[in-house]
Design an enzyme around this catalytic site. Structure first.
Site, PDB file in Angstrom:
ATOM      1  N   HIS A 103       0.784  -1.229   0.000  1.00  0.00           N
ATOM      2  CA  HIS A 103       0.000   0.000   0.000  1.00  0.00           C
ATOM      3  C   HIS A 103       0.822   1.288   0.000  1.00  0.00           C
ATOM      4  CE1 HIS A 103      -0.248   0.383   4.704  1.00  0.00           C
ATOM      5  NE2 HIS A 103       0.920  -0.079   4.312  1.00  0.00           N
ATOM      6  N   HIS A 104       2.147   1.195  -0.023  1.00  0.00           N
ATOM      7  CA  HIS A 104       2.963   2.401  -0.147  1.00  0.00           C
ATOM      8  C   HIS A 104       3.359   2.683  -1.589  1.00  0.00           C
ATOM      9  CE1 HIS A 104       3.078   2.652   4.119  1.00  0.00           C
ATOM     10  NE2 HIS A 104       3.814   1.565   4.274  1.00  0.00           N
ATOM     11  N   CYS A 105       3.033   1.760  -2.494  1.00  0.00           N
ATOM     12  CA  CYS A 105       3.389   1.939  -3.896  1.00  0.00           C
ATOM     13  C   CYS A 105       2.225   2.568  -4.649  1.00  0.00           C
ATOM     14  CB  CYS A 105       3.743   0.594  -4.525  1.00  0.00           C
ATOM     15  SG  CYS A 105       4.302   0.734  -6.234  1.00  0.00           S
TER      16      CYS A 105
END
Length: 317
Positions: A103-105
């Protein structure tokens, strides 16, 4: 017109919609042991489920590899040129990918151990390929803010984002927070009682505010007490209860739910994930036949029987 892909294929009705590939487990001549992330936790989850006789190899959906054309649905060609291959997971009414949750990409930038925007990819594939799926809700309960999918869906009113995270840790992305419709910022050391009350209130509130056609649930275990990166203090029982709360909320509303396991940086998280899956099964919230029993949204039930929605899972070759 949707591009040609091998990712959407029929899944035998005998299979659990639990997705796994041995390639999820990253090894590099033993050097992975020096990293805080348990690079073999996904295989351990499956081993625990086998020990409990919930699954056998033939009943697990094997993840498929994404082609460059598949990944271009989300990512720019320039970004993909920097990366290796990816693995896919599937959705068939309900699904649990024992990996995934990067979820950080975002579509053009990686970050925080995350190389592919798998949550964005899953939702965009559903919008593109499954008739009747036009609204999605992301429930992100990893200890960290999900800034990648937030940036990707910043101006997309089809996607509702709820995010509960430790307000003091990575990534602290103020711009991405503008995309969160229901923001729950937690303090250092938040414990079970407060945490579960907030999860219950805000998950129910989110699904009451907008009933989606699909829920993507990012179920990070880095909220566990003692996690070196999460900074929260949730017990193993609290994590199991959290997942139960989310699945009950979705199932009671006849909304398909796709769960990914995301972050979790202690050796014991694999056992907790397996215990949570077993608890969901014991409560009747997941079952091999659930996707064809009328328990999902009628608009998408038939399409979900025959279609595969995709999540990209990193596997460095």
């Amino acid at each position: 017109m949707p591009h040609r892909t091998e990712l959407y294929q029929d899944v035998p009705s005998t299979c659990w919609p639990i997705v796994y590939s041995p390639d999820y487990n990253i090894t590099f001549m033993g050097l992975e042991k020096l990293h805080p992330f348990d690079a073999g936790k996904w295989g351990k989850v499956i081993d625990f489920l086998k020990e409990e006789k919930l699954v056998v190899d033939d009943l697990i959906v094997q993840a498929r590899e994404a082609t460059e054309d598949d990944l271009l649905v989300v990512h720019t060609r320039r970004y993909l040129n920097k990366l290796k291959a990816g693995k896919l997971a599937v959705d068939r009414g309900w699904a649990i990918n024992v990996g995934g949750g990067f979820h950080h990409c975002s579509s053009d930038k990686g970050g925080g151990f995350c190389a592919y925007a798998d949550i964005t990819l899953a939702i965009k594939f559903l919008f593109e390929r499954v008739q009747g799926v036009s609204k999605a809700t992301i429930i992100d309960l990893d200890a960290h803010q999900g800034n990648g999918h937030e940036r990707d869906f910043m101006d997309d009113n089809r996607v509702y984002i709820m995010d509960a995270y430790n307000r003091y840790i990575y990534p602290g992305d103020g711009f991405a927070k503008r995309a969160i419709k229901r923001k729950v910022e937690l303090e250092w050391g938040t414990e079970d009682t407060e945490y579960l009350q907030k999860v219950q209130t805000h998950v129910e509130g989110a699904l009451n505010e907008l009933k989606p056609d699909i829920v993507v649930y990012n179920a990070g275990t880095d909220i566990l007490d003692g996690d070196p990166l999460g900074g929260l203090a949730i017990s193993p029982q609290g994590i199991v209860k959290r997942d139960e709360v989310v699945f009950k909320a979705a199932r009671s509303r006849r909304i398909p739910i796709l769960m990914v396991t995301s972050g979790g940086y202690q050796k014991r998280t694999a056992r907790i994930i397996a215990d949570s899956i077993l608890n969901l099964h014991n409560l009747g919230l997941i079952d091999k036949e659930l996707a064809t029993s009328g328990a999902v949204n009628p608009k998408v039930e038939q399409m979900l029987r025959n279609s595969i929605a995709d999540l990209t899972n990193l596997s460095l070759q």
